[in-house]
Design an enzyme around this catalytic site. Structure first.
Site, PDB file in Angstrom:
ATOM      1  N   SER A 150       0.840  -1.204   0.000  1.00  0.00           N
ATOM      2  CA  SER A 150       0.000   0.000   0.000  1.00  0.00           C
ATOM      3  C   SER A 150       0.871   1.248   0.000  1.00  0.00           C
ATOM      4  O   SER A 150       1.983   1.247   0.550  1.00  0.00           O
ATOM      5  CB  SER A 150      -0.900   0.015   1.242  1.00  0.00           C
ATOM      6  N   TYR A 163      -1.346  -0.127  10.153  1.00  0.00           N
ATOM      7  CA  TYR A 163      -1.417  -0.516   8.743  1.00  0.00           C
ATOM      8  C   TYR A 163      -0.155  -0.066   8.008  1.00  0.00           C
ATOM      9  O   TYR A 163       0.451  -0.841   7.256  1.00  0.00           O
ATOM     10  CB  TYR A 163      -2.660   0.106   8.117  1.00  0.00           C
TER      11      TYR A 163
END
Length: 258
Positions: A150, A163
């Site tokens: 990501s 995350y």
């Protein structure tokens, strides 16, 4: 040179986190290019449904259950996949527990259970998959592993630290694999999707129209991402066309980050 539809002919590939969304699109793309594909997901019903549809269309597929946070589950899933496939040439690890994102606040407020769960799936789970896959990928002589990462790894957001840390660590893991085993024929890369409207998100009306309009107005592309955009890059990295690409993170985001 073989046509694009034959680029992966004869390749044995496993996609982890493949029941829906980007993973499912990747399975479809790999099948279209001639691969035999093991569809692994914690949601075996979704994986099985996809396998049934693709099998009916003449593709060689098999569904297996896997929970990448559990070492025994990962080992069993890869053993079943290799037994069916006979070998393993490529792996796409696309799994994540996205439910934790909504509880992923900041370094002061976050519940450590949320942090631990995020790392267990997004980082430790990917290491487990790599450990299970590596002996087979090295035996192949043309093995390739692709992670879904990501932009959060590099964005420095004021929220979602768990995350971001997990994806930054995943990028480091990918580079380690490329560095440690690249000379033995392994390629390891990662794909960082931008804002992708999956089929499930569209069908479920999960994204408000005003948010879509906001993203389009701020972007450098006339549309938002589709699952097929990511699948195309993964297929390239798993094919012979990607053999001299190693240790890289590819942003497939319509130019969101330049």
């Amino acid at each position: 040179m073989a046509g694009m539809q034959d680029r992966l002919r004869g390749r044995a590939i496993m996609v982890v986190g493949a029941g829906t969304g980007i993973g499912a699109a990747t399975v479809r793309r790999l099948c279209e290019e001639g691969a035999r594909v093991c569809i692994a997901d914690i949601n075996l019903a979704a994986a099985g449904d996809l396998a049934s549809r693709l099998g009916a269309a003449g593709h060689e597929v098999r569904a297996v259950a896997v929970d990448i946070a559990d070492e025994a589950s990962v080992g069993a899933a890869f053993a079943e996949a290799v037994q069916w496939l006979g070998s393993l040439d490529g792996v796409h690890v696309n799994a994540a527990d996205l439910r934790t994102i909504f509880a992923d606040s900041d370094a002061l407020q976050i519940d450590l259970a949320t942090f631990d769960r995020t790392i267990a799936v997004n980082l430790r789970g990917h290491l487990l998959c790599a450990r299970a896959a590596l002996p087979h990928l090295l035996a192949s002589g043309r093995g390739a592993i692709v992670f879904t990462t990501s932009d959060a790894a590099d964005a420095g957001e004021p929220v979602r630290p768990s995350y971001a840390v997990s994806k930054s660590g995943l990028n480091a893991l990918m580079r380690h694999l490329a560095s440690a085993w690249g000379r033995q024929g392994l390629t390891a890369n990662a794909v960082a999707p931008g804002f992708v409207l999956t089929e499930e998100m569209v069908a479920g009306g999960q994204v408000p129209p005003d948010f879509i309009a906001q993203c389009l107005a701020a972007g450098r592309s006339p549309r938002l991402g589709r699952s097929d955009d990511i699948a195309a890059m993964v297929a390239h990295l798993l094919s012979e066309d990607g053999r001299w690409i190693n240790g890289q993170v590819f942003r497939v985001d319509g130019g969101a980050i330049l």
